[in-house]
Write an enzyme that holds these catalytic residues in place. Sequence first.
Site, short mmCIF file in Angstrom:
data_model
loop_
_atom_site.label_atom_id
_atom_site.label_comp_id
_atom_site.label_asym_id
_atom_site.label_seq_id
_atom_site.Cartn_x
_atom_site.Cartn_y
_atom_site.Cartn_z
N GLU A 210 0.86 -1.19 0.00
CA GLU A 210 0.00 0.00 0.00
C GLU A 210 0.89 1.24 0.00
OE1 GLU A 210 -3.23 2.26 2.77
OE2 GLU A 210 -3.36 0.07 2.79
N HIS B 133 -8.96 0.19 -1.20
CA HIS B 133 -8.33 1.17 -0.32
C HIS B 133 -9.38 2.17 0.16
CE1 HIS B 133 -5.99 4.77 0.72
NE2 HIS B 133 -5.00 3.93 0.98
N ASP C 119 2.18 2.05 4.00
CA ASP C 119 1.34 3.21 3.68
C ASP C 119 2.23 4.44 3.48
OD1 ASP C 119 -0.88 4.66 3.03
OD2 ASP C 119 -1.87 4.48 4.97
#
Length: 328
Positions: A8, A166, A288
């Site tokens: 991600e 997401h 992230d």
Amino acid sequence: MMRKIALEEAVAVPGQRDLVPGGRSSFEYQAMTPVYDQLVDITGERLRHMDAGGIAVSVLSVTAPGAQGIPADRDAVGLVTGWNDYLAAAADGHADRFACFAALPMRDPDAAVRELRRCVGELGFAGALVNGYDDGVGSGPLYYDAPAYLPFWQCAEELGVPVYLHPRSVGPDRVTTYRGYPQLNGAAWGFHVETAEHILRLILSGLFDRCPRLQVVIGHMGEFLPWWSWRLDHRLSRDPGEKLPLARSVTGYLRENVFITTSGYFDTPALVLSVDVLGAERVLYSVDYPYESCEEAATWFDKLNLPEDVHEKIAYSNAAQLLRLDRS
């Protein structure tokens, strides 16, 4: 330091920020601003942070709201095609370090199928990432449990690639209990409620009975679902009128059709519970970046007291198998 794959990891493509719904006042625009230089950088500082965090491969994707927030008066299909070409070209010079998830124009299900096929078949992408519901064209938010999206999910199943769902922030015109507390709309709370409910819509629609080999990925240690799956199954099996003709329980679908990642959720009790509920084979490492720190994530993860095989599965081999990456 353990070798890792991170799934991600966000990129901003040229011109994307100018298309964010609500402009500069929106949560999604404001979230990009402090890290915008890191979002547009792909092969400079990003690689240095990857090295510092032991990340062998980052899977790049267009940051939220991505294609799902393109204004109705713009050519979403044309823009998204260009975005994916941009990602492919940027990653091409570092094929050993980067893979890509396709952005998709989900408001047009047929176009989404065509673009997924192109990105996987021609560009070699590892799958797709969609940023939650699509704003649609005057229709309100579009969720992908609708019958029109079944061919899209069948395409992903046929290609054998995962779709990462997401989060995005709750829209300003949505009825919520957050009025007066804008902090609840975004990454502290609303992101995760929104995504968890979207996954539950997919499960309860019977999607995974129709597409039993389909794999969906969600971040942030499962967007609450590992904590709540027992309660869901408990009440859905007992409450009058709530029983559904599904082949499995919610927990069963999570264990068979959903992977979760550690993105932005560096908490040991949460990881232990997720492994216990879903199994170590269903958990994937992620950061992230650049919203979170590669170094902070690695410092936490590498010191975990896990069995060696479980540690390695979460760090690398689960993702390598799911994404069919051979970067040894």
